[in-house]
Design an enzyme around this catalytic site. Sequence first.
Site: not given
Length: 218
Positions: A13, A88, A127, A160, A171
């Site tokens: 996203k 969400r 990431r 992160r 998550r």
Amino acid sequence: MIMMLLGAPGAGKGTQAQKLVDKFGIPQISTGDLLRQNVREGTALGAEAKRYMDAGKLAPDDLIIRMMDDRLGKDDCAKGFILDGFPRTVPQADALLGLLKKRGLALDHVLSFEVPEAELMARLTGRRTCPACNSMYHVTANPPRKEGLCDKCGGVLIERSDDNDATISNRLKVYRDQTAPLKDFYGRNGLLCEVTASPGATPDMVFETALAIIGRKG
Ligand code: AMP
């Protein structure tokens, strides 16, 4: 144009939102980025949200909705915006209808990025992000030109704090349980478009697919 991007953590996203920003010249509004900014600045909102973020849980709806009401009132939203990571939950989607209606606005497109869960795991663990300009990288799939530094602004890339195995599992579960039902919510009113990346598709290929879908819908 008002667009909303749906998809599990790691579905791309943020990357696709940046491409849409470049293409359409409207801002990306990422609730995750707004919360992380509050955490960095040490605000009360950041302190409350951090507890949920570190556990891989969703922050309370009322906190998020207040933050979004404030953000959507800013001048840069006048020509449209790209919602990334909001809504969400179904209550957030209901609230968004009200936030848009009171400004005389409505959603134009909802794009749902579909990626198999095994691939999401691999993407999230490698990431790296730039906290200065929010550009995203991956240690193997999309490395920066200079190790550890952002190609766009030279910022130092970070991992992160919620991109660790335990938090990632939470998550993904939260996405399945609380966010995936939004596909029915937006499917019912004809706004939902699924963007399925074929195996090995690059972010540019996914972007072309997304643009074709937006173009077809007019
Ligand atoms: P993201 O950067 O979108 O993956 O969001 C990181 C974390 O911020 C999530 O795991 C949640 O804890 C929190 N968060 C971001 N957006 C929302 C939202 N719309 N509702 C509740 N919590 C959110």
